[in-house]
Design an enzyme around this catalytic site. Structure first.
Site, PDB file in Angstrom:
ATOM      1  N   CYS A  90     -43.910 -13.118-110.832  1.00  0.00           N
ATOM      2  CA  CYS A  90     -44.221 -13.643-112.172  1.00  0.00           C
ATOM      3  C   CYS A  90     -44.011 -12.519-113.179  1.00  0.00           C
ATOM      4  O   CYS A  90     -44.494 -11.400-112.982  1.00  0.00           O
ATOM      5  CB  CYS A  90     -45.653 -14.148-112.227  1.00  0.00           C
ATOM      6  N   ASN A 112     -53.020 -10.586-120.608  1.00  0.00           N
ATOM      7  CA  ASN A 112     -53.431  -9.177-120.629  1.00  0.00           C
ATOM      8  C   ASN A 112     -52.189  -8.302-120.511  1.00  0.00           C
ATOM      9  O   ASN A 112     -51.383  -8.505-119.612  1.00  0.00           O
ATOM     10  CB  ASN A 112     -54.379  -8.883-119.463  1.00  0.00           C
ATOM     11  N   CYS A 121     -57.274  -9.833-115.361  1.00  0.00           N
ATOM     12  CA  CYS A 121     -56.288 -10.675-114.663  1.00  0.00           C
ATOM     13  C   CYS A 121     -54.882 -10.179-114.946  1.00  0.00           C
ATOM     14  O   CYS A 121     -54.523  -9.986-116.103  1.00  0.00           O
ATOM     15  CB  CYS A 121     -56.328 -12.105-115.207  1.00  0.00           C
ATOM     16  N   GLU A 125     -56.257  -2.944-104.976  1.00  0.00           N
ATOM     17  CA  GLU A 125     -57.400  -2.896-105.886  1.00  0.00           C
ATOM     18  C   GLU A 125     -58.262  -4.154-105.748  1.00  0.00           C
ATOM     19  O   GLU A 125     -57.748  -5.228-105.452  1.00  0.00           O
ATOM     20  CB  GLU A 125     -56.901  -2.767-107.334  1.00  0.00           C
ATOM     21  N   GLU A 158     -50.278 -13.171-103.395  1.00  0.00           N
ATOM     22  CA  GLU A 158     -50.364 -14.632-103.385  1.00  0.00           C
ATOM     23  C   GLU A 158     -51.053 -15.043-102.068  1.00  0.00           C
ATOM     24  O   GLU A 158     -50.453 -14.951-100.986  1.00  0.00           O
ATOM     25  CB  GLU A 158     -48.952 -15.227-103.494  1.00  0.00           C
ATOM     26  N   LEU A 171     -50.725 -22.640-113.156  1.00  0.00           N
ATOM     27  CA  LEU A 171     -49.606 -23.491-113.575  1.00  0.00           C
ATOM     28  C   LEU A 171     -48.799 -22.806-114.689  1.00  0.00           C
ATOM     29  O   LEU A 171     -47.582 -22.676-114.595  1.00  0.00           O
ATOM     30  CB  LEU A 171     -50.149 -24.847-114.031  1.00  0.00           C
ATOM     31  N   CYS A 182     -63.373  -9.963-107.002  1.00  0.00           N
ATOM     32  CA  CYS A 182     -61.999 -10.461-107.011  1.00  0.00           C
ATOM     33  C   CYS A 182     -61.225  -9.627-105.986  1.00  0.00           C
ATOM     34  O   CYS A 182     -61.118  -8.405-106.128  1.00  0.00           O
ATOM     35  CB  CYS A 182     -61.457 -10.278-108.427  1.00  0.00           C
ATOM     36  N   CYS A 209     -46.545  -8.407-104.465  1.00  0.00           N
ATOM     37  CA  CYS A 209     -46.466  -9.874-104.401  1.00  0.00           C
ATOM     38  C   CYS A 209     -45.002 -10.265-104.469  1.00  0.00           C
ATOM     39  O   CYS A 209     -44.223  -9.648-105.188  1.00  0.00           O
ATOM     40  CB  CYS A 209     -47.228 -10.487-105.576  1.00  0.00           C
TER      41      CYS A 209
HETATM   42  N1  SAH Z   1     -51.305 -14.972-106.880  1.00  0.00           N
HETATM   43  C1  SAH Z   1     -52.402 -15.780-107.253  1.00  0.00           C
HETATM   44  C2  SAH Z   1     -53.687 -14.994-107.427  1.00  0.00           C
HETATM   45  C3  SAH Z   1     -53.593 -13.660-108.097  1.00  0.00           C
HETATM   46  S1  SAH Z   1     -53.175 -13.678-109.809  1.00  0.00           S
HETATM   47  C4  SAH Z   1     -52.086 -16.581-108.492  1.00  0.00           C
HETATM   48  O1  SAH Z   1     -51.074 -16.326-109.120  1.00  0.00           O
HETATM   49  O2  SAH Z   1     -52.855 -17.491-108.790  1.00  0.00           O
HETATM   50  C5  SAH Z   1     -54.712 -14.182-110.565  1.00  0.00           C
HETATM   51  C6  SAH Z   1     -54.558 -14.876-111.920  1.00  0.00           C
HETATM   52  O3  SAH Z   1     -54.157 -13.951-112.944  1.00  0.00           O
HETATM   53  C7  SAH Z   1     -53.483 -15.951-111.916  1.00  0.00           C
HETATM   54  O4  SAH Z   1     -53.920 -17.118-112.594  1.00  0.00           O
HETATM   55  C8  SAH Z   1     -52.385 -15.272-112.693  1.00  0.00           C
HETATM   56  O5  SAH Z   1     -51.460 -16.159-113.205  1.00  0.00           O
HETATM   57  C9  SAH Z   1     -53.152 -14.532-113.731  1.00  0.00           C
HETATM   58  N2  SAH Z   1     -52.362 -13.504-114.418  1.00  0.00           N
HETATM   59  C10 SAH Z   1     -51.307 -12.821-113.943  1.00  0.00           C
HETATM   60  N3  SAH Z   1     -50.843 -11.941-114.860  1.00  0.00           N
HETATM   61  C11 SAH Z   1     -51.626 -12.073-115.946  1.00  0.00           C
HETATM   62  C12 SAH Z   1     -51.683 -11.419-117.213  1.00  0.00           C
HETATM   63  N4  SAH Z   1     -50.847 -10.431-117.532  1.00  0.00           N
HETATM   64  N5  SAH Z   1     -52.637 -11.798-118.085  1.00  0.00           N
HETATM   65  C13 SAH Z   1     -53.526 -12.776-117.765  1.00  0.00           C
HETATM   66  N6  SAH Z   1     -53.542 -13.417-116.585  1.00  0.00           N
HETATM   67  C14 SAH Z   1     -52.608 -13.072-115.668  1.00  0.00           C
HETATM   68 FE1  SF4 Z   2     -48.148 -12.870-107.576  1.00  0.00          FE
HETATM   69 FE2  SF4 Z   2     -50.130 -14.244-108.754  1.00  0.00          FE
HETATM   70 FE3  SF4 Z   2     -49.044 -12.071-109.947  1.00  0.00          FE
HETATM   71 FE4  SF4 Z   2     -47.607 -14.309-109.748  1.00  0.00          FE
HETATM   72  S1  SF4 Z   2     -49.513 -14.046-110.903  1.00  0.00           S
HETATM   73  S2  SF4 Z   2     -46.892 -12.225-109.288  1.00  0.00           S
HETATM   74  S3  SF4 Z   2     -48.279 -15.097-107.783  1.00  0.00           S
HETATM   75  S4  SF4 Z   2     -50.185 -12.098-108.065  1.00  0.00           S
END
Ligand code: SAH
Ligand code: SF4
Length: 341
Positions: free
Chosen positions: A116, A289, A332, A92, A159, A214, A105, A112
């Site tokens: 997380c 989210n 996000c 997507e 990532e 972070l 985006c 991934c």
């Molecule tokens: N893997 C990379 C880029 C994709 S994620 C990274 O982790 O930075 C893009 C952003 O969305 C990151 O800052 C991530 O931590 C955030 N993100 C992931 N899950 C989320 C959620 N459920 N609600 C809000 N932000 C989220």
């Molecule tokens: Fe991967 Fe970024 Fe989602 Fe973590 S927040 S699982 S690094 S896409």
């Protein structure tokens, strides 16, 4: 040998031409037609001789293309595209509107590996890295569907620094003045913080903006919510950012997802301030989210504001990011959410 012409840099396109005993400007046509004119059929690059075109086709060269499978529009102007890749993989991309500017985006992996726990993509099975062609094509397809893209953020599925070579190749191609020519200041890579790759990025000839997710004020909390937090200490990530800033002088964005009762206490904000003080950063606070099966919930708006005030009062530029595209699961962390079982 990789035969996808869309993967080739400008220099490599020139080499392909000369290897086929053509003048190097034929390589320029190859690159321009693919990356400026969005041509996907070798025979449509008509300034090339018929002979050269048929040689390319006979030796197996091709121009790959991703296919639009679905488009979802949110009333707030956000659009989510679902693209189909070779082998049935789906990814997507999301177009966001900021006044009259468009941001795209884009995804870098199908799934991934970082796991997380607050992210829908992290719950999907990892399938594979995207090729540079599949990354740049998200831009070309989106522009065809909804107009010019001004800013590019590598914040979609996956990532980016776990697919380092293809991602950097895609940045080089998109930035090339013979192609789409997107300014490097308009390209941001977001990473969960892989220290070795951040140091590698610092030494790279093309250095986009950097955002680091972070999400925690200490290693214990980080390891609880991010599997990758068990592998690297926050101090290692911050060390690599110092190297990056030493080499580039660039400010880094710190992303911090606000999770109720997990990382959103005032004491956490003070710890975060101490961690970030030695660096040139700005902080984006993101309200979590939700997605089906997510075990966490978002911090309250009041809690987020208090947290932001601690950071701002200590001189760290802090922005609370608005949620957008939630109705179509395009915010996000929601990419791939509709595929979760
Ligand atoms: N893997 C990379 C880029 C994709 S994620 C990274 O982790 O930075 C893009 C952003 O969305 C990151 O800052 C991530 O931590 C955030 N993100 C992931 N899950 C989320 C959620 N459920 N609600 C809000 N932000 C989220
Ligand atoms: Fe991967 Fe970024 Fe989602 Fe973590 S927040 S699982 S690094 S896409």
């Amino acid at each position: 040998m990789d035969k996808d012409l869309k993967n080739k840099s400008f220099g490599e396109s020139l080499e392909i031409a000369t290897e086929h005993k053509q003048k190097s400007f034929c390589g320029k046509y190859l690159f321009e037609f693919i990356h400026q004119k969005n041509v996907n059929i070798i025979d449509d690059i008509t300034p090339l001789s018929k002979l050269f075109r048929s040689q390319l086709i006979e030796t197996g060269f091709l121009i790959s293309k991703i296919d639009l499978l679905e488009q979802h529009d949110d009333p707030d102007g956000t659009i989510k595209f679902v693209f189909g890749l070779q082998g049935g993989t789906r990814i997507e991309s999301v177009r966001l509107k900021d006044g009259d500017r468009n941001t795209l985006c884009i995804s870098t992996q199908a799934g991934c590996r970082m796991g997380c726990k607050f992210c829908a993509t992290g719950q999907l099975e990892f399938q594979r890295n995207l090729t540079a062609a599949e990354i740049v094509d998200q831009v070309y397809q989106a522009e065809r569907l909804c107009g010019r893209i001004d800013n590019l953020v590598y914040m979609g599925m996956g990532e980016p620094l776990d697919n380092f070579d293809n991602v950097m190749r895609s940045v080089e191609i998109l930035n090339d003045k013979h192609g789409r020519n997107i300014g490097i200041r308009h390209i941001t890579i977001s990473t969960c913080g892989l220290p070795e790759e951040i140091k590698q990025l610092a030494l790279s000839p093309i250095r986009p903006r950097l955002a680091v997710s972070l999400h925690a004020p200490d290693d214990v909390i980080r390891a609880k919510i991010m599997r990758v937090g068990k592998k690297y200490h926050i101090t290692e990530i911050l060390e690599s950012l110092k190297k990056y800033q030493g080499a580039t002088g660039k400010r880094v964005t710190i992303e911090y997802c606000m999770i109720d009762g997990v990382n959103d206490q005032i004491g956490h904000a003070h710890s975060l301030t101490r961690l970030l003080r030695p660096l040139k950063v700005n902080v984006n606070l993101i309200e979590l989210n939700p997605f089906p099966g997510c075990r966490y919930s978002a911090s309250s708006p009041g809690q987020i504001q208090q947290f932001a005030k601690v950071l701002s009062d200590s001189g760290i530029e802090t922005v609370i990011r608005f949620k957008r595209g939630r109705s179509i699961k395009a915010a996000c962390g929601q990419l791939g959410a509709t595929w979760l079982k």
